[in-house]
Design a protein around this motif. Structure first.
Motif, short mmCIF file in Angstrom:
data_model
loop_
_atom_site.label_atom_id
_atom_site.label_comp_id
_atom_site.label_asym_id
_atom_site.label_seq_id
_atom_site.Cartn_x
_atom_site.Cartn_y
_atom_site.Cartn_z
N MET A 186 -89.29 -26.96 -22.03
CA MET A 186 -87.99 -26.72 -21.39
C MET A 186 -86.97 -26.40 -22.46
SD MET A 186 -85.68 -29.25 -19.02
CE MET A 186 -85.22 -30.29 -20.41
N ILE A 187 -86.17 -25.40 -22.20
CA ILE A 187 -85.12 -25.01 -23.14
C ILE A 187 -83.79 -25.15 -22.43
CG2 ILE A 187 -84.22 -23.19 -24.62
CD1 ILE A 187 -86.99 -22.02 -24.68
N ALA A 188 -83.03 -26.15 -22.79
CA ALA A 188 -81.73 -26.36 -22.17
C ALA A 188 -80.71 -25.40 -22.75
CB ALA A 188 -81.28 -27.80 -22.37
N MET A 189 -79.66 -25.16 -22.01
CA MET A 189 -78.61 -24.26 -22.49
C MET A 189 -77.93 -24.88 -23.69
SD MET A 189 -75.48 -22.58 -20.33
CE MET A 189 -74.53 -24.11 -20.22
N PRO A 190 -77.98 -24.24 -24.85
CA PRO A 190 -77.40 -24.82 -26.05
C PRO A 190 -75.88 -24.71 -26.07
CG PRO A 190 -78.24 -22.67 -26.54
CD PRO A 190 -78.60 -22.95 -25.11
N ASN A 191 -75.29 -25.55 -26.90
CA ASN A 191 -73.85 -25.44 -27.11
C ASN A 191 -73.55 -24.36 -28.12
OD1 ASN A 191 -73.16 -27.61 -25.42
ND2 ASN A 191 -73.73 -29.07 -27.03
N CYS A 192 -72.40 -23.74 -27.99
CA CYS A 192 -72.02 -22.69 -28.92
C CYS A 192 -71.60 -23.29 -30.25
CB CYS A 192 -70.87 -21.87 -28.32
SG CYS A 192 -70.23 -20.63 -29.44
N ALA A 193 -72.09 -22.67 -31.32
CA ALA A 193 -71.72 -23.10 -32.67
C ALA A 193 -70.67 -22.17 -33.26
CB ALA A 193 -72.95 -23.14 -33.56
N HIS A 194 -69.86 -21.60 -32.38
CA HIS A 194 -68.77 -20.70 -32.78
C HIS A 194 -69.26 -19.54 -33.64
CE1 HIS A 194 -65.99 -23.55 -31.06
NE2 HIS A 194 -66.50 -24.49 -31.79
N PRO A 195 -70.26 -18.79 -33.14
CA PRO A 195 -70.67 -17.61 -33.89
C PRO A 195 -69.60 -16.55 -33.85
CG PRO A 195 -71.67 -17.60 -31.73
CD PRO A 195 -70.92 -18.90 -31.87
N ALA A 196 -69.75 -15.56 -34.72
CA ALA A 196 -68.82 -14.45 -34.68
C ALA A 196 -68.88 -13.76 -33.33
CB ALA A 196 -69.17 -13.45 -35.79
N SER A 197 -67.75 -13.37 -32.81
CA SER A 197 -67.73 -12.77 -31.48
C SER A 197 -66.82 -11.56 -31.47
CB SER A 197 -67.26 -13.78 -30.43
OG SER A 197 -65.91 -14.13 -30.65
N TRP A 198 -67.12 -10.69 -30.53
CA TRP A 198 -66.23 -9.56 -30.29
C TRP A 198 -65.26 -10.04 -29.24
CZ3 TRP A 198 -65.31 -6.59 -25.87
CH2 TRP A 198 -64.62 -5.42 -26.09
N SER A 199 -63.99 -10.24 -29.59
CA SER A 199 -63.10 -11.01 -28.73
C SER A 199 -61.87 -10.23 -28.28
CB SER A 199 -62.65 -12.28 -29.48
OG SER A 199 -62.02 -11.95 -30.70
N SER A 200 -61.93 -8.90 -28.30
CA SER A 200 -60.78 -8.15 -27.82
C SER A 200 -60.78 -8.02 -26.31
CB SER A 200 -60.78 -6.76 -28.46
OG SER A 200 -61.95 -6.05 -28.13
N GLY A 201 -61.74 -8.69 -25.66
CA GLY A 201 -61.79 -8.67 -24.20
C GLY A 201 -62.45 -7.42 -23.70
N PRO A 202 -62.66 -7.33 -22.41
CA PRO A 202 -63.36 -6.16 -21.90
C PRO A 202 -62.47 -4.95 -21.89
CG PRO A 202 -62.84 -7.69 -20.12
CD PRO A 202 -62.41 -8.33 -21.37
N ALA A 216 -84.28 -16.63 -11.96
CA ALA A 216 -83.55 -17.17 -10.81
C ALA A 216 -82.91 -18.49 -11.20
CB ALA A 216 -84.48 -17.37 -9.62
N ARG A 217 -81.63 -18.63 -10.82
CA ARG A 217 -80.95 -19.91 -11.03
C ARG A 217 -80.95 -20.68 -9.71
NH1 ARG A 217 -74.75 -19.68 -12.31
NH2 ARG A 217 -74.76 -19.07 -10.11
N TRP A 218 -81.44 -21.88 -9.77
CA TRP A 218 -81.42 -22.75 -8.61
C TRP A 218 -80.02 -23.33 -8.42
CZ3 TRP A 218 -86.16 -25.66 -6.58
CH2 TRP A 218 -87.28 -24.83 -6.65
N THR A 219 -79.75 -23.82 -7.24
CA THR A 219 -78.44 -24.40 -6.95
C THR A 219 -78.18 -25.64 -7.80
OG1 THR A 219 -79.43 -25.61 -5.09
CG2 THR A 219 -78.34 -23.51 -4.60
N THR A 220 -79.20 -26.21 -8.41
CA THR A 220 -79.05 -27.36 -9.31
C THR A 220 -78.64 -26.95 -10.72
OG1 THR A 220 -81.40 -27.23 -9.87
CG2 THR A 220 -80.77 -28.67 -8.02
N GLY A 229 -84.51 -23.39 -18.65
CA GLY A 229 -83.17 -23.81 -19.03
C GLY A 229 -82.53 -24.70 -17.99
N THR A 230 -81.54 -25.46 -18.40
CA THR A 230 -80.74 -26.28 -17.50
C THR A 230 -79.27 -26.06 -17.82
OG1 THR A 230 -80.83 -28.17 -19.03
CG2 THR A 230 -82.52 -28.07 -17.31
N GLY A 231 -78.40 -26.48 -16.90
CA GLY A 231 -76.97 -26.39 -17.16
C GLY A 231 -76.38 -25.02 -16.97
N TRP A 232 -77.05 -24.17 -16.22
CA TRP A 232 -76.57 -22.81 -16.02
C TRP A 232 -75.61 -22.68 -14.83
CZ3 TRP A 232 -78.16 -18.20 -18.69
CH2 TRP A 232 -78.99 -18.45 -19.79
#
Length: 554
Positions: free
Chosen positions: A1-17, A315-319, A340-343
């Motif tokens: 099982m691979i749970a949804m990891p926390n973000c480690a603040h990687p570089a991001s493209w952040s000018s928005g869509p 598929a994401r379950w309602t849980t 994964g979990t926590g989606w």
């Protein structure tokens, strides 16, 4: 099982869509009268080749051999074998064309073994003759109802022929290179984009055929040949053996190791040649060891999550649990497994193709609370390469975000997003490095649709398309991709679709290489609506039941 990891603040493209000339075909040159390794090393040094630093594998120099080294009586050219001091050998399996065998391949393998030389194999890819298409088009994992499926099966059969040769001589090389180059005999058709897409189907079938038989593979070509045959197909996960051709300047052979390759894949071997001889070298730090089985590619599809060349469903379950349902390639699904979990905090999910350029499929997910857009990098086995990457902020104003594949025609997958306030549709051209070029407005008024579904290539032109549902009427519209970032005018392809509670598409789900649609009805039944190559629908088929426990299918 691979749970949804926390973000480690990687570089991001952040000018928005907001060129080289095509290489003279292997079968047409007397090219294997090989010099002694001392001479080869001297020649290499005269070209400016340098050895790797002590921390890397030393550069190795070798040669490739095939039917020209056979005796004339055996159908060869009587060329000599390499000197015993050569450092590696690549052995050709064919007599210059697919479905032919190097007449002395067993003897050449014995020579390799007698002299304890590390060795790879190579096999020629080729577009089928009419007779070969008729014979082999029905022998493979793809459906035979479409020309694309039959061409893919021919490539699969080419791999099978090579594997039969290897089995007969008792050899399982660590790599089988796929030689893709122009030739005067049995030429590749390449005058149109549609023909180059068909060539890809053949090469892709060969890749899958080798993979299914347990062989790692890579591709051999040069820039001009690869462009002419495949339209500069980008395959960043597939290893490369790159030829420099005739050496026009001293560092050209080394350049093939250090410059971007013809297909975007990592270069492991470089080759150069003169009028009579080919020379090969390893590209440091590669030490002619085994290579991993390359990632799958699945032309015009974004749905192969586990790397088995069959499109899958997430598929994401309602849980909040995320499950992978592996496709069988024939219109059904295997039992789901949790990946994964926590989606539950994500309100836009889609498979998006290889956004980060590592050769495997990725998933995009928007966080409901923050509007951040995240990239979950696939590992090609149904899991993730950690950590996830934040690839944008400010995406909360979009009412749809999907990954349709390469809309702009540059070989790199893009994103398609609709702005909630006015229904404007934008394409975000991907760079292949999980970032975007400036967005392009492609449509307006898309608020008339409540579902926008990437369906792969349903028009047969090698370009991804989307479908969209109009909830007020239940009409389903096809918006065909133009290959230049936009869409053709909507074409009505169905009515009565407002009874479906979910629409999705993994691309080609039934193995005919035409994109299909999955839909869930109010009772929780999941249906397959197969598209045909002629632009219609085959009768729908029930896939499974009980899908009301799922709140996202992609």
């Amino acid at each position: 099982m691979i749970a949804m990891p926390n973000c480690a603040h990687p570089a991001s493209w952040s000018s928005g869509p907001a060129a080289h000339a095509a290489r003279t075909p292997r079968r047409g040159r007397a090219r294997h009268r090989l010099a002694a390794v001392v001479a080869a090393l001297a020649l290499a040094l005269s070209f400016g080749v340098v050895t790797a630093p002590a921390t890397s594998a030393a550069v190795l120099f070798g040669n490739d051999i095939s039917w020209p080294q056979c005796t004339v009586a055996d159908g060869g050219a009587g060329q000599p074998m390499p000197p015993t001091s050569t450092q590696f050998v690549v052995v050709g399996l064919t007599h210059g064309l697919p479905f032919t065998e190097n007449p002395c391949v067993a003897d050449q393998l014995q020579w390799v073994r007698d002299h304890a030389k590390p060795a790879h194999a190579y096999t020629m890819a080729g577009f089928p003759t009419t007779a070969q298409l008729a014979t082999y088009g029905s022998q493979g994992p793809w459906a035979t109802s479409t020309r694309a499926g039959r061409l893919s099966n021919v490539g699969y059969a080419e791999a099978g022929y090579a594997a039969s040769t290897l089995s007969r001589i008792g050899w399982h090389p660590p790599v089988v290179w796929i030689d893709v180059e122009p030739r005067p005999a049995q030429p590749w058709p390449s005058a149109t984009w549609a023909q180059r897409v068909e060539n890809r189907y053949v090469v892709e079938g060969l890749m899958r055929g080798l993979r299914d038989r347990g062989y790692a593979y890579g591709v051999y070509s040069n820039s001009s040949g690869w462009q002419a045959i495949t339209g500069s197909w980008l395959l960043p996960g597939v290893p490369v053996w790159a030829t420099a051709g005739t050496l026009d300047y001293p560092s050209e052979a080394l350049d093939r190791c250090t410059q971007p390759s013809f297909s975007g894949g990592h270069v492991y071997l470089s080759q150069w040649w003169n009028a009579t001889t080919d020379f090969d070298r390893t590209c440091e730090p590669y030490g002619f060891t085994a290579l991993p089985v390359a990632a799958s590619t699945l032309t015009a599809s974004t749905g192969d999550v586990d790397g088995d060349w069959r499109t899958d469903v997430l598929a994401r379950w309602t849980t909040g649990v995320l499950k992978l349902y592996s496709g069988t390639g024939t219109g059904s699904l295997s039992l789901g497994r949790q990946i994964g979990t926590g989606w539950g905090g994500m309100d836009a999910l889609d498979t998006a193709g290889d956004l980060d350029g590592n050769g495997t499929l990725d998933v995009i997910a928007r966080e409901r609370v923050t509007g951040d857009l995240w990239l979950y990098r696939g590992d090609g086995r149904g899991g993730w390469t950690l950590p996830r990457l934040r690839i944008g902020t400010g995406w909360g104003g979009m009412s749809a975000i999907v990954g349709p594949g390469d809309l702009t025609g540059d070989g790199r997958p893009d994103l398609l997003a609709r702005r909630a306030s006015d229904g404007t549709a934008w394409v975000y051209p991907g760079t292949g490095h999980a970032t975007w070029q400036p967005r392009i407005q492609v449509a307006s008024g898309w608020n008339r649709y409540d579902r926008i579904v990437p369906v792969g290539d349903v028009t047969g032109d090698g370009r991804p398309d989307v479908m969209a549902r109009e909830p007020s009427t239940g009409r389903l519209w096809l918006l065909a991709g133009t290959g230049a970032g936009g869409f053709a005018a909507p074409v009505l392809v169905g009515t009565g679709w407002n009874g479906m509670t979910a629409l999705a598409s993994p691309g080609d789900f039934d193995g005919d290489r035409v994109g299909d649609v999955l839909a869930r009805d109010g009772a929780g039944v999941l249906w397959l609506y197969p598209r045909t190559a002629s632009g219609g629908w085959s009768p729908r088929r029930q896939v499974s039941t009980g899908w009301n426990v799922v709140d996202a299918i992609f």
